[in-house]
Motif scaffolding. Sequence first.
Motif, PDB file in Angstrom:
ATOM      1  N   GLY A  77       0.771  -1.237   0.000  1.00 33.35           N
ATOM      2  CA  GLY A  77       0.000   0.000   0.000  1.00 33.35           C
ATOM      3  C   GLY A  77       0.800   1.283   0.000  1.00 33.35           C
ATOM      4  O   GLY A  77       0.215   2.367   0.071  1.00 33.35           O
ATOM      5  N   SER A 189      -0.802  -7.518  -1.768  1.00 30.12           N
ATOM      6  CA  SER A 189      -1.914  -7.715  -2.684  1.00 30.12           C
ATOM      7  C   SER A 189      -1.415  -7.720  -4.124  1.00 30.12           C
ATOM      8  O   SER A 189      -0.711  -6.791  -4.543  1.00 30.12           O
ATOM      9  N   LYS A 191      -3.273  -7.330  -6.701  1.00 25.08           N
ATOM     10  CA  LYS A 191      -3.951  -6.220  -7.369  1.00 25.08           C
ATOM     11  C   LYS A 191      -3.223  -4.912  -7.103  1.00 25.08           C
ATOM     12  O   LYS A 191      -2.987  -4.121  -8.026  1.00 25.08           O
ATOM     13  N   ARG A 192      -2.856  -4.677  -5.833  1.00 28.14           N
ATOM     14  CA  ARG A 192      -2.127  -3.449  -5.513  1.00 28.14           C
ATOM     15  C   ARG A 192      -0.771  -3.431  -6.196  1.00 28.14           C
ATOM     16  O   ARG A 192      -0.299  -2.385  -6.641  1.00 28.14           O
ATOM     17  N   GLU A 195      -1.325  -2.409  -9.737  1.00 26.68           N
ATOM     18  CA  GLU A 195      -1.685  -0.990  -9.812  1.00 26.68           C
ATOM     19  C   GLU A 195      -0.494  -0.092  -9.509  1.00 26.68           C
ATOM     20  O   GLU A 195      -0.416   1.034 -10.011  1.00 26.68           O
ATOM     21  N   ALA A 196       0.433  -0.609  -8.670  1.00 25.74           N
ATOM     22  CA  ALA A 196       1.570   0.205  -8.235  1.00 25.74           C
ATOM     23  C   ALA A 196       2.822  -0.024  -9.077  1.00 25.74           C
ATOM     24  O   ALA A 196       3.897   0.449  -8.717  1.00 25.74           O
TER      25      ALA A 196
END
Length: 267
Positions: A77, A189, A191-192, A195-196
């Motif tokens: 995150g 994650s 998904k994270r 996205e990152a």
Amino acid sequence: MNIVVCVKQVPATQKVEVDPVTGVLKRDGIETKMNPYDLYAMETALQIRKKTGAKIHVITMGPPAAKAVLQEAFALGADEGWLLTDRKFAGADVLATSYTIASGIRQIDHVDLILCGKQTTDGDTAQVGPEMAEVLGIPHISWVTELIDADDQALIVKQDLNEVEAVARIPYPCLITVEKGIFQPNLPSYKRAKEAADNPIHTLSAAQCRTLDPSRIGLSGSPTQVERIFTPTHDVKTMRLDGPEAESAAKLVAILKEDKMWEEENA
């Protein structure tokens, strides 16, 4: 609000070799992971972000391959990464490490809070966090076991002082080191991580750290040196005592006394 989380890439195995000349770990070619205590610092930053909307930066010092630990932090995150990498940083003790990372943090604008895990599993000194606070001239609290509250002005935390616990309010800018268990870390994650993938990673050399004094970094800037380092042995000695119980017990006591492991008050 800007939070900086200090993370480190550490060996994922106990089977590591040591350079007999420099006394530092040989990290090339070994499996690595994020220092476990740093996972708790990351989760603490995420919890504070929920309350304050802060931006989370992660910073590490190491070889170019240490980018992997920043990518791991993105999957947890984090928003932005900073990598301090330069051969001139190699061989640093805790003081030189603290100074170097603090110099890197100074490149980030308007830092309010620095979060560190209590210690690293490859050094176990628990000194880098407090020493960074000293270099930066900001207050710090170590051994934080609970985040009681956080807003855009200060933190209220509980601190473990072994025999007692203390509750303190600490205003920004400040640094805290967190204990294992302050929060339950979330798993990275996928998904994270996807996205990152394009999250910025800023690479800083010694020359790019504007406030850095070259005499205070790396092996030459380390006032402490490893005198001797070795791989621990695990020799086990066994002995069998046969005969009646009383006779065997007397023999055992004699052996313990000879090895200075028995005091008469134990009788």
